[in-house]
Design an enzyme around this catalytic site. Structure first.
Site, PDB file in Angstrom:
ATOM      1  N   ASP A 186       0.862  -1.186   0.000  1.00 47.59           N
ATOM      2  CA  ASP A 186       0.000   0.000   0.000  1.00 47.59           C
ATOM      3  C   ASP A 186       0.897   1.234   0.000  1.00 47.59           C
ATOM      4  OD1 ASP A 186      -2.791  -0.254  -0.145  1.00 47.59           O
ATOM      5  OD2 ASP A 186      -2.875  -1.123   1.845  1.00 47.59           O
ATOM      6  N   ARG A 191       4.542   3.123   4.052  1.00 49.53           N
ATOM      7  CA  ARG A 191       4.787   1.847   4.716  1.00 49.53           C
ATOM      8  C   ARG A 191       6.253   1.661   5.118  1.00 49.53           C
ATOM      9  NH1 ARG A 191       0.257   2.000   5.772  1.00 49.53           N
ATOM     10  NH2 ARG A 191      -1.449   0.649   5.077  1.00 49.53           N
ATOM     11  N   ARG A 226      -7.865  10.428   1.156  1.00 47.37           N
ATOM     12  CA  ARG A 226      -7.137   9.469   0.312  1.00 47.37           C
ATOM     13  C   ARG A 226      -7.509   9.661  -1.157  1.00 47.37           C
ATOM     14  NH1 ARG A 226      -9.045   3.936   2.652  1.00 47.37           N
ATOM     15  NH2 ARG A 226      -7.550   3.078   1.156  1.00 47.37           N
ATOM     16  N   LYS A 285      -8.009   1.793  -7.370  1.00 46.08           N
ATOM     17  CA  LYS A 285      -8.908   1.227  -6.368  1.00 46.08           C
ATOM     18  C   LYS A 285      -9.909   2.287  -5.901  1.00 46.08           C
ATOM     19  CE  LYS A 285      -5.761   1.879  -2.409  1.00 46.08           C
ATOM     20  NZ  LYS A 285      -4.889   1.199  -1.448  1.00 46.08           N
ATOM     21  N   HIS A 286     -11.092   1.870  -5.430  1.00 48.92           N
ATOM     22  CA  HIS A 286     -11.624   0.529  -5.186  1.00 48.92           C
ATOM     23  C   HIS A 286     -12.833   0.362  -6.110  1.00 48.92           C
ATOM     24  CE1 HIS A 286      -9.738   2.010  -1.449  1.00 48.92           C
ATOM     25  NE2 HIS A 286      -9.370   0.750  -1.234  1.00 48.92           N
ATOM     26  N   HIS A 330     -14.407  -2.134   6.384  1.00 47.83           N
ATOM     27  CA  HIS A 330     -13.645  -3.028   7.254  1.00 47.83           C
ATOM     28  C   HIS A 330     -14.555  -3.644   8.318  1.00 47.83           C
ATOM     29  CE1 HIS A 330     -10.521  -0.407   5.567  1.00 47.83           C
ATOM     30  NE2 HIS A 330      -9.688  -1.405   5.786  1.00 47.83           N
ATOM     31  N   ASP A 347      -9.804  -6.437  -2.484  1.00 49.26           N
ATOM     32  CA  ASP A 347      -9.407  -5.759  -1.265  1.00 49.26           C
ATOM     33  C   ASP A 347      -9.205  -6.841  -0.210  1.00 49.26           C
ATOM     34  OD1 ASP A 347      -8.791  -3.764   0.520  1.00 49.26           O
ATOM     35  OD2 ASP A 347     -10.638  -2.630   0.226  1.00 49.26           O
TER      36      ASP A 347
END
Length: 601
Positions: free
Chosen positions: A119, A127, A199, A229-230, A242, A314
């Site tokens: 990511d 990251r 984002r 994405k997404h 989530h 995902d």
């Protein structure tokens, strides 16, 4: 027309086709000519069992931490590689050197080369960062981290976006990463969205399409696979995928004019990958998460839109797909839908076995598995992994987090800073002929966020030696702001910096916590001169309309903190424009311009 490059044609050339090629050579005309060689990917596929082909489709999540041989963590990792023979991984947080060294060791332990994903939404530093050393709060450094995509949306500069994509790819490839799960092509047209927010590049589908396409070209021209994405769009939701299954009842016509616009542009730009959305669109397949819907993933994405690249789910541990069924059934449905990669399932052996069981049960033919395995193998071949699968560790320090890359991050941050409101004409703080004001800097953040305010206050101290600093735990539902309220009475200007406050109020999403909103009201009622700097959600102003000054920094990275402080001080100009609407407060495109009034230090 832009001339296509070898990476710009990635989806069309590298991983084209939904069915495996025949494992035979093509005769050539003429006597004495040797038959054409079978491509590496095709030759490897012919050697794999059904289970081994299924394993190519399953990619576990791994930390990028230091993992010595013989440790329990390394034994778990090698089990994925040697026992399960997975085709790829998603690597997460760790220092650049640790990530690169671990990936090299994993590549050596794997029978076939691994495709490594990460990511990298706001750069490799999203990251690949060493974190903060406790208790001294020493920043251990890492790869380049850029502000959130909305900062790029505020700049409107596609050239700058392409540079971000290029730098992300250069640094990521140096670490041994091949596929980035970026850019976010969701149109964030719902201010209550608890998942996407900053984002996204913004709420305008054309803006998202233009900037996202620039990012894709910049990244893929530099040798990394970009992933849009997404799909088919996560921007108009108020449920966190989530935690549950978002359902959107919008019409197909609305989707064609909004959600699908950026994805069509991404496919035209040659994007190599698409990641799915764990949410249902009733206009496409009522009640079925898009990830698990053949109508969405095959009929719409593959057939209607013509996408031929790598289709990645995902995370398969999210409740958007797991809430109503177990992993085994979700796996079968994901394969039926047409996904190539099942990302981050909670049980790797079970997921592989479930793919195989789907063939044995007649849910789908083995050719369905072959097509995904071949697409993955062809991408490995295109990346040259069959010839060289490791990276030179000595080169990491020459490529990752360099001063030139950090300068671009600072430029992105400065270009994105957006001054939404300045009723008291406080910005800039430094003006010719005027003494510097007495400033109180109030940092509101989570206790665990050791970096919050660090660079911001350092920048202020460089020009305002008398600046006072206070910290409040914004995650505390009973946070006490009384000390800050009293201290504000002896300051000329109060700067309130809000870091990651959205969602602290569990009864609402993407909102300001009640104690924070009460603090802002108290400052206004006491007649204080103050400005709020939003380092997380730009929508915070909805809950604190009393704030006379409001600056949006689009993220809490070091670059964003320094840029926000420079904008307030007047050592940098302010040119950003909102890429979203703040309902009832500011329209799309709003932004007060300010020229620099002081030389940078």
């Amino acid at each position: 027309m832009r001339r296509p490059t070898r990476w710009g044609l990635l989806a069309a050339v590298v991983i084209a086709g939904c069915a495996p090629a025949a494992h035979t050579t093509t005769p050539t005309a003429g006597v004495g000519r040797a038959p054409a060689a079978v491509p590496w990917a095709d030759s490897v596929l012919a050697t794999l069992t059904l289970r081994e082909k299924a394993a190519q489709m399953v990619w576990p999540w791994l930390l990028g931490d230091y993992t010595p041989e013989g440790s329990a963590a390394w034994e778990r990792t090698t089990a994925y590689l040697e026992r399960d023979q997975v085709g790829g991984v998603i690597i997460s947080v760790g220092s650049p050197i640790d990530i690169a060294a671990k990936l090299n060791a994993m590549q050596r332990a794997s029978r076939l080369p691994l495709l490594v994903s990460a990511d990298f939404e706001s750069g490799a530093g999203f990251r690949a960062h060493g974190g903060m050393f406790v208790p001294n709060a020493i920043d251990l450094g890492g790869a380049t981290r850029f502000p959130a995509d909305m900062a790029l949306g505020a700049s409107r500069d596609s050239g700058l976006v392409a540079a971000v994509g290029r730098i992300t790819a250069v640094e990521g490839r140096a670490l041994g990463v091949h596929v980035a799960f970026a850019p976010v092509m969701d149109v964030n047209n719902n201010p209550g969205n608890p998942v996407i927010g900053s984002r996204s590049f913004g709420e305008d589908p054309q803006l998202v399409a233009r900037l996202g396409s620039a990012f894709i070209r910049g990244m893929q021209d530099a040798g990394m696979v970009a992933t849009a994405k997404h799909f088919p769009g996560h921007g108009d939701t108020e449920i966190n995928s989530h935690l549950g299954l978002p359902t959107l009842g919008v019409s197909r016509a609305r989707m064609d004019s909004l959600e699908l616009v950026p994805f069509r542009a991404a496919i035209r730009a040659g994007v190599g990958g698409v990641m799915t959305f764990h949410g249902a669109f009733t206009a496409l397949d009522s009640g079925v998460p898009a990830t698990l819907s053949r109508r969405v993933m095959h009929d719409l994405l593959r057939e209607e839109l013509g996408f031929r690249g790598l289709l990645v789910t995902d995370a398969m541990d999210m409740q958007g797909v797991m809430a109503t069924m177990g992993l085994a059934e979700a796996t079968r449905r994901a394969v039926e839908a047409g996904n190539d990669v099942l990302l981050m399932p909670t049980d790797i052996p079970l997921t592989i076995a479930s793919i195989v069981a789907g063939v044995r049960e007649g849910r789908y033919p083995e050719a369905r598995v072959d097509s995904s395995a071949l697409r993955i193998l062809r991408l490995k071949e295109r990346m040259g992994l069959h010839r060289a699968r490791t990276v030179p560790l000595d080169s990491v320090r020459t490529v990752v987090g360099t001063p030139a890359h950090l300068a671009t991050a600072r430029q992105v941050a400065e270009r994105g800073i957006t001054l939404v409101r300045d009723v008291q004409q406080l910005v800039p703080l430094l003006r010719d002929g005027a003494p510097p004001p007495r400033v109180l800097s109030v940092i509101v953040s989570r206790r665990a966020d050791l970096a919050a305010g660090r660079e911001f206050n350092a920048e202020l101290r460089g020009r305002l030696p008398g600046v006072r600093e206070l910290w409040v735990d914004g995650a505390d539902p009973e946070a006490d702001y009384s000390r800050a309220t009293r201290a504000a009475d002896s300051a000329d200007v109060v700067v309130v910096s809000a870091y990651a406050l959205a969602g602290f109020d569990v009864n609402r999403s993407n909102t300001a916590p009640a104690p924070f909103a009460a603090f802002i009201r108290a400052l206004a009622e006491r007649g204080r001169r103050f400005v709020v700097v939003a380092f997380d959600t730009p929508y915070l102003l909805r809950d604190i309309p009393q704030a006379p000054g409001y600056l949006v920094a689009w993220g809490s990275s070091a670059a964003s903190q320094r840029a926000a402080a420079a904008a307030l001080l007047g050592t940098a100009s302010i040119t950003g424009r909102l890429p979203i609407t703040i309902p009832g407060v500011a329209p799309f495109g709003a932004g007060l311009m300010r020229a620099a009034t002081a030389a940078p230090r």
